[in-house]
Scaffold this motif. Structure first.
Motif, PDB file in Angstrom:
ATOM      1  N   VAL A 292      -8.822  19.493  -0.484  1.00  0.00           N
ATOM      2  CA  VAL A 292      -8.184  18.480  -1.332  1.00  0.00           C
ATOM      3  C   VAL A 292      -9.220  17.841  -2.254  1.00  0.00           C
ATOM      4  O   VAL A 292      -8.991  17.656  -3.458  1.00  0.00           O
ATOM      5  CB  VAL A 292      -7.483  17.405  -0.477  1.00  0.00           C
ATOM      6  N   LYS A 293     -10.370  17.522  -1.681  1.00  0.00           N
ATOM      7  CA  LYS A 293     -11.422  16.866  -2.463  1.00  0.00           C
ATOM      8  C   LYS A 293     -11.892  17.751  -3.617  1.00  0.00           C
ATOM      9  O   LYS A 293     -11.944  17.305  -4.781  1.00  0.00           O
ATOM     10  CB  LYS A 293     -12.601  16.529  -1.549  1.00  0.00           C
ATOM     11  N   TYR A 294     -12.221  18.994  -3.335  1.00  0.00           N
ATOM     12  CA  TYR A 294     -12.782  19.868  -4.370  1.00  0.00           C
ATOM     13  C   TYR A 294     -11.744  20.252  -5.423  1.00  0.00           C
ATOM     14  O   TYR A 294     -12.064  20.368  -6.608  1.00  0.00           O
ATOM     15  CB  TYR A 294     -13.392  21.114  -3.729  1.00  0.00           C
ATOM     16  N   LEU A 295     -10.515  20.447  -4.992  1.00  0.00           N
ATOM     17  CA  LEU A 295      -9.468  20.795  -5.946  1.00  0.00           C
ATOM     18  C   LEU A 295      -9.220  19.655  -6.934  1.00  0.00           C
ATOM     19  O   LEU A 295      -9.085  19.881  -8.146  1.00  0.00           O
ATOM     20  CB  LEU A 295      -8.175  21.148  -5.203  1.00  0.00           C
ATOM     21  N   LEU A 296      -9.154  18.435  -6.430  1.00  0.00           N
ATOM     22  CA  LEU A 296      -8.957  17.286  -7.316  1.00  0.00           C
ATOM     23  C   LEU A 296     -10.189  17.038  -8.181  1.00  0.00           C
ATOM     24  O   LEU A 296     -10.064  16.655  -9.356  1.00  0.00           O
ATOM     25  CB  LEU A 296      -8.642  16.038  -6.494  1.00  0.00           C
ATOM     26  N   LEU A 297     -11.369  17.245  -7.616  1.00  0.00           N
ATOM     27  CA  LEU A 297     -12.598  17.053  -8.378  1.00  0.00           C
ATOM     28  C   LEU A 297     -12.614  17.941  -9.614  1.00  0.00           C
ATOM     29  O   LEU A 297     -13.119  17.554 -10.672  1.00  0.00           O
ATOM     30  CB  LEU A 297     -13.792  17.353  -7.473  1.00  0.00           C
ATOM     31  N   ILE A 298     -12.037  19.126  -9.494  1.00  0.00           N
ATOM     32  CA  ILE A 298     -12.012  20.072 -10.611  1.00  0.00           C
ATOM     33  C   ILE A 298     -10.888  19.769 -11.594  1.00  0.00           C
ATOM     34  O   ILE A 298     -11.090  19.746 -12.809  1.00  0.00           O
ATOM     35  CB  ILE A 298     -11.867  21.512 -10.084  1.00  0.00           C
ATOM     36  N   ILE A 299      -9.697  19.513 -11.099  1.00  0.00           N
ATOM     37  CA  ILE A 299      -8.536  19.470 -11.980  1.00  0.00           C
ATOM     38  C   ILE A 299      -8.332  18.136 -12.680  1.00  0.00           C
ATOM     39  O   ILE A 299      -7.791  18.093 -13.790  1.00  0.00           O
ATOM     40  CB  ILE A 299      -7.241  19.840 -11.196  1.00  0.00           C
ATOM     41  N   ALA A 337      -2.244  18.892 -11.190  1.00  0.00           N
ATOM     42  CA  ALA A 337      -2.947  18.028 -10.237  1.00  0.00           C
ATOM     43  C   ALA A 337      -2.180  17.932  -8.921  1.00  0.00           C
ATOM     44  O   ALA A 337      -2.755  18.073  -7.836  1.00  0.00           O
ATOM     45  CB  ALA A 337      -3.137  16.638 -10.842  1.00  0.00           C
ATOM     46  N   PHE A 338      -0.872  17.697  -9.011  1.00  0.00           N
ATOM     47  CA  PHE A 338      -0.073  17.623  -7.786  1.00  0.00           C
ATOM     48  C   PHE A 338       0.056  18.994  -7.132  1.00  0.00           C
ATOM     49  O   PHE A 338       0.102  19.102  -5.905  1.00  0.00           O
ATOM     50  CB  PHE A 338       1.310  17.050  -8.101  1.00  0.00           C
ATOM     51  N   LEU A 339       0.108  20.048  -7.950  1.00  0.00           N
ATOM     52  CA  LEU A 339       0.189  21.410  -7.409  1.00  0.00           C
ATOM     53  C   LEU A 339      -1.008  21.719  -6.530  1.00  0.00           C
ATOM     54  O   LEU A 339      -0.861  22.324  -5.459  1.00  0.00           O
ATOM     55  CB  LEU A 339       0.267  22.422  -8.558  1.00  0.00           C
ATOM     56  N   PHE A 340      -2.199  21.310  -6.952  1.00  0.00           N
ATOM     57  CA  PHE A 340      -3.406  21.574  -6.172  1.00  0.00           C
ATOM     58  C   PHE A 340      -3.345  20.876  -4.813  1.00  0.00           C
ATOM     59  O   PHE A 340      -3.661  21.466  -3.782  1.00  0.00           O
ATOM     60  CB  PHE A 340      -4.637  21.108  -6.944  1.00  0.00           C
ATOM     61  N   VAL A 341      -2.943  19.603  -4.815  1.00  0.00           N
ATOM     62  CA  VAL A 341      -2.847  18.853  -3.561  1.00  0.00           C
ATOM     63  C   VAL A 341      -1.756  19.439  -2.674  1.00  0.00           C
ATOM     64  O   VAL A 341      -1.948  19.644  -1.469  1.00  0.00           O
ATOM     65  CB  VAL A 341      -2.567  17.365  -3.842  1.00  0.00           C
ATOM     66  N   ASN A 342      -0.604  19.726  -3.269  1.00  0.00           N
ATOM     67  CA  ASN A 342       0.506  20.289  -2.501  1.00  0.00           C
ATOM     68  C   ASN A 342       0.170  21.675  -1.980  1.00  0.00           C
ATOM     69  O   ASN A 342       0.592  22.060  -0.881  1.00  0.00           O
ATOM     70  CB  ASN A 342       1.762  20.358  -3.373  1.00  0.00           C
TER      71      ASN A 342
END
Length: 476
Positions: A292-299, A337-342
């Motif tokens: 979750v952290k790395y995906l949000l950090l990127i997107i 952004a939500f797609l990455f978290v989901n």
């Protein structure tokens, strides 16, 4: 090689392949859109969206199910491959015939039907490729998938350039997609034979039945997931015509460039999480939180950039005739952004045998999305379709988070603090770019520096991140 290095190796392979694919897609998106014009591009957009639903039925979730099971017990490979291959072939033939009947009954013109059926054949090849990819994912050997993806992208780009150069029309454009995926499939079969031997055909009906039942949650999830990512284009085509569909799809294509990098994460981490579920619950929890952290950090910084520079990006890629697509792009970028978290949440739930939970969530989201589109499209057109997609992702985010907090893998509050720090860093980045008001190219290096500085100021990089970096550098 330890697990961190294995993940890094596979991620590197897939990142390179997705970067090449994105570059090629960037080029062919521009030239196809400009060559076909808005209306014919709308036909291609409809065909891709329509067949995106059929590929789900061609697979029924069997590829994902096989990946999870083989990642836990690799000795069963012959049983899964030899039975699933003939079943998928028979199923795909039936789907092709059903698709033709549906298109005819819906009253589409001959050209639209022909283009859609050609793309249906491409989806058969894609379905078979995805199955072989799933096998290699289970064995954590993603380099073959990466090589095949690069081959496919290069061949498709060459085919499209030849088609446009010879002015062969929209039918040949569809044929280029199909031929490229056929060669991709042949490549994957060759690699499979080299590593595992020649597959055979088995017709174990009891195994078929058991596999279909256990794969059904994955298939249904993919189906309903595809609905709210594709039904908007189908509904736009039906309710607003090809012009509106072409504008919306042009924005959608840019968003898809970012979502392809989410696929890198999914392909890499799903077999690892599935294995951790039976080997180390603590590592599974850490994997989810760091994901979750790395995906949000990127997107998140990419989302801010796309929000501020949507119009010049659209004009650069498609020309001024697509400038109206900038607004749906500004809306749709937050879907990513939500797609990455989901996506991280869904991978975790699927890995811990909670696939039925994921299926229920996506059924609710798909129904919610269809209802919203039926309301929003007649009133707001393609902008309404974009809003419906974002709201559906927000709904999924709430539902998946609630379900994870009911398991033993609920994240620590440190993750919430980290997400808050990332949001603050992104807001500062947006404010700086907005008030500095520089061109889109200069904004990239300046924005990168501002964002990195904010990450250090907010102390977003913690001891776990430092440990991972040291592990990759053999410093631990």
């Amino acid at each position: 090689m330890n697990q961190i290095k294995s993940i890094f190796k596979n991620t590197s392979w897939m990142t390179v392949s997705q970067a090449v694919t994105s570059l090629c897609a960037f080029i062919w998106t521009i030239i196809i859109a400009r060559y076909l014009g808005v209306s014919d591009y709308g036909i291609v957009s409809f065909a891709i969206s329509f067949t995106a639903l059929t590929i789900i039925i061609m697979d029924l979730g069997m590829s994902t199910y096989a990946t999870r099971e083989l990642s836990r017990d690799k000795n069963q490979i012959s049983k899964y491959v030899n039975n699933i291959l003939p079943f998928k072939i028979l199923l795909s033939i039936a789907l092709f015939l059903i698709s033709w009947v549906i298109l005819y009954l819906m009253g589409y013109d001959v050209l639209t039907i022909e283009v859609t059926l050609i793309f249906t054949i491409e989806m058969f090849f894609m379905s078979m490729v995805n199955f072989f990819n799933g096998i290699f994912q289970a064995f954590e050997e993603l380099k073959y998938q990466a090589m095949g993806t690069i081959l496919n992208s290069g061949l498709l780009l060459v085919g499209i350039l030849i088609t446009i150069g010879l002015n062969l029309g929209v039918i040949a454009i569809a044929g280029s997609y199909t031929v490229a995926y056929l060669i991709f499939l042949i490549f994957m079969i060759i690699k499979f034979v080299q590593k595992f031997g020649v597959p055979g055909f088995e017709f174990d009906l009891s195994f078929w039945k058991d596999t279909v039942i256990k794969s059904a949650p994955f298939g249904l999830t993919n189906f309903f997931y595809t609905i709210y990512f594709s039904i908007d284009i189908v509904m736009l085509s039906y309710l607003s015509g090809d012009y509106a569909t072409g504008l919306y799809k042009s924005a959608y294509n840019i968003i898809n460039v970012f979502t392809t990098f989410y696929a890198v994460y999914q392909f890499t981490i799903f077999p690892v999480m599935s294995k951790f579920f039976v080997e180390s619950k603590n590592l599974l929890k850490v994997s989810y939180e760091q994901s979750v952290k790395y995906l949000l950090l990127i997107i998140l910084p990419i989302s801010i950039y796309a929000l501020l520079y949507a119009r010049p990006i659209i004009n650069l890629i498609y020309s001024n005739q697509y400038s109206l697509a900038s607004v749906p792009m500004q809306i749709l970028i937050w879907t990513v952004a939500f797609l990455f978290v989901n996506g991280a949440a869904s991978v975790l739930l699927n890995a811990i045998d909670k696939e039925f939970t994921v299926t229920k969530i996506y059924i609710v989201a798909a129904v919610f999305n269809v209802i919203l589109n039926s309301i929003m499209i007649p009133n707001f057109g393609y902008n309404g379709a974009a809003i419906a997609t974002v709201l559906s992702e927000i709904l999924i985010c709430g539902l998946t988070t609630y379900c994870i907090f009911k398991t033993d893998f609920k994240p620590d509050w440190n993750l919430l603090k980290t997400v808050f720090k990332l949001i603050i860093s992104t807001i500062v980045l947006g404010i700086v770019l907005y008030y500095v008001n520089i061109n889109m190219w200069l904004a990239i290096p300046i924005g990168f520096v501002v964002y990195v500085v904010m990450l250090f100021i907010t102390r977003t990089i913690d001891d776990v991140d430092k440990f991972i970096i040291k592990e990759l550098l053999d410093k631990n």
